[in-house]
Design a protein around this motif. Structure first.
Motif, PDB file in Angstrom:
ATOM      1  N   TYR A  43      -3.576 -85.267 -38.645  1.00  0.00           N
ATOM      2  CA  TYR A  43      -4.377 -84.267 -38.465  1.00  0.00           C
ATOM      3  C   TYR A  43      -5.035 -83.756 -39.717  1.00  0.00           C
ATOM      4  N   ASP A  58      -5.910 -90.745 -29.905  1.00  0.00           N
ATOM      5  CA  ASP A  58      -6.096 -89.354 -29.511  1.00  0.00           C
ATOM      6  C   ASP A  58      -6.413 -89.242 -28.099  1.00  0.00           C
ATOM      7  N   PHE A  83      -0.062 -79.475 -30.755  1.00  0.00           N
ATOM      8  CA  PHE A  83      -1.524 -80.204 -30.581  1.00  0.00           C
ATOM      9  C   PHE A  83      -1.984 -79.703 -29.153  1.00  0.00           C
ATOM     10  N   GLN A 124       1.718 -87.356 -36.895  1.00  0.00           N
ATOM     11  CA  GLN A 124       0.755 -86.699 -36.070  1.00  0.00           C
ATOM     12  C   GLN A 124      -0.156 -85.640 -37.025  1.00  0.00           C
ATOM     13  N   HIS A 172      -4.165 -94.766 -33.877  1.00  0.00           N
ATOM     14  CA  HIS A 172      -3.833 -93.501 -32.619  1.00  0.00           C
ATOM     15  C   HIS A 172      -5.316 -93.253 -32.261  1.00  0.00           C
ATOM     16  N   THR A 206     -15.872 -86.538 -30.928  1.00  0.00           N
ATOM     17  CA  THR A 206     -14.717 -86.254 -30.378  1.00  0.00           C
ATOM     18  C   THR A 206     -14.945 -85.631 -29.082  1.00  0.00           C
TER      19      THR A 206
END
Length: 408
Positions: A376, A223, A92, A372, A221, A172
């Motif tokens: 994703y 990020d 990641f 995760q 979460h 993002t």
């Protein structure tokens, strides 16, 4: 149609794999330990290990590999870059290490292709050097953003200024401590043709009227340290020189931005699927139940075989898309781009889910990266537009194509 990697791409892949093995993967746990775990983005800090890795990657000339321009990037075609994106998808943190992470890659492509000299100097140059990060504001909370013509945020021209109003979310990167600007897309002329109403504007995050209302969790979460922000824009005044390309050119820019970026996303997702399958196989071979390895129990062999075939099929479809973009352009690749947006995230989700199942309760923990990986992949089925929209595009283009065919 030749998917064989070029000599340069192959050489870069070998160097990239070595760097991933020796530097990136061992640093994953150090990076994770540096995160605060707080929903308050003001407490977020860039882990020092990331800046160390970025410096090493730049010294190793594994930097800006995504950019086809040889002056600022590696000068690779989409087909040449695709295998490198897959390699980065195994970790990641890897894309940022090589300055190849979204949304910066898309923003750099926009500024490189459409930005003014002033915009390139002020914003593109520090992005290319990895000094700053950026965000892209398109999705809105009060409308179905799968149809971008629903957009309500405005970018109104007022003399020599552009005035931004509205609310964006799932922006993002907005929480990253190095994020300095967001490319804001808003309606500048509601009376124009639907695809000539929108304008893209470079908006520094410290401009009066810009506020990060909150960071949005994904499966609990945040990020960190990039995050996904909900931002409000209240009478944000910017010089008209901050408009990219010109008023009403937003959709034109978006179409130019979307093709290569989707190949990048999908190849990274294939890398994530490969990592999930690798973890699955190692667990299935090392764990014994009822006197047999898990790989020999029930339908587990079929699961492994089906994933192997599905990942390979997804990769070939994505490579075909990259080749078509390189040889025939975005218009010829429209159906393929929509196809990979559906196929690849679904395959990655299946791989992560199967790996979780094989790991049992451990697969649900943070001892492995599987939750995760699953999150994703699941997010990609929405973030790049819902599967249903892409299927609709594929069907529409296929019906049109079939109408013009005469085989017999």
């Amino acid at each position: 149609m030749d998917f064989a990697p070029s000599e340069r791409s192959q050489a870069l892949a070998e160097r990239l794999i070595r760097f991933m093995r020796e530097e990136v993967v061992p640093a994953e746990s150090v990076y994770a330990a540096s995160l605060t775990g707080s929903p308050d983005h003001s407490a977020w800090r860039q882990p020092a290990i990331m800046e160390t890795l970025k410096a090493k990657a730049r010294d190793a000339e594994l930097w800006n590999l995504f950019l086809p321009d040889a002056e600022h990037g590696a000068g690779l075609s989409n087909a040449e870059y695709a295998p490198l994106a897959e390699i980065m998808g195994h970790a990641f943190i890897a894309p940022e290490v090589f300055n190849c992470s979204a949304p910066d890659t898309g923003n750099m492509e926009v500024l490189h292709r459409y930005g003014s000299d002033e915009q390139k100097t002020r914003w593109l140059k520090p992005l290319l050097s990895g000094e700053i990060r950026s965000a892209f504001g398109m999705t809105e909370p009060d409308v179905a953003s799968s149809d971008a013509t629903n957009m309500q945020a405005t970018a109104r021209i007022d003399g020599d200024q552009v005035v931004l109003n509205g609310r964006k979310w799932w922006t993002t990167g907005a929480g990253h401590p190095h994020c300095r600007f967001v490319i804001f897309m808003g309606v500048s002329d509601a009376d124009a043709q639907p695809y000539q109403r929108h304008t893209m504007v470079i908006c520094p995050l410290d401009t009066p009227g810009v506020k990060i209302e909150r960071m949005l969790p994904v499966f609990h979460h945040y990020d960190e340290p990039s995050g996904h922000g909900e931002l409000s824009f209240t009478n944000v005044r910017l010089p008209i020189s901050n408009i990219i390309l010109g008023p009403g050119r937003g959709f034109e820019i978006a179409q130019g931005r979307l093709g290569p970026g989707r190949v990048h996303h999908c190849m990274r997702a294939i890398g994530a699927a490969e990592r999930a399958l690798s973890l699955l196989c190692k667990r299935a071979a090392s764990r014994v139940a009822f006197g047999k390895p898990l790989s020999e129990l029930g339908g587990n062999a079929d699961i492994v075989a089906n994933l192997r075939m599905a990942i390979d099929q997804a990769r070939l479809l994505t490579l075909k898309t990259a080749w078509t973009l390189d040889t025939h352009g975005t218009k010829a690749a429209l159906s393929l781009i929509s196809q990979i947006k559906v196929v690849v995230p679904n395959v990655a989700q299946q791989a992560a889910d199967a790996a979780i199942q094989i790991h049992g309760a451990a697969g649900l923990s943070d001892d492995f990266p599987l939750t995760q990986l699953f999150a994703y992949a699941r997010v990609l089925r929405i973030a790049d537009g819902p599967d249903e929209v892409h299927r609709g595009v594929v069907a529409k283009l296929e019906v049109k194509a079939q109408a013009s065919k005469e085989f017999f």
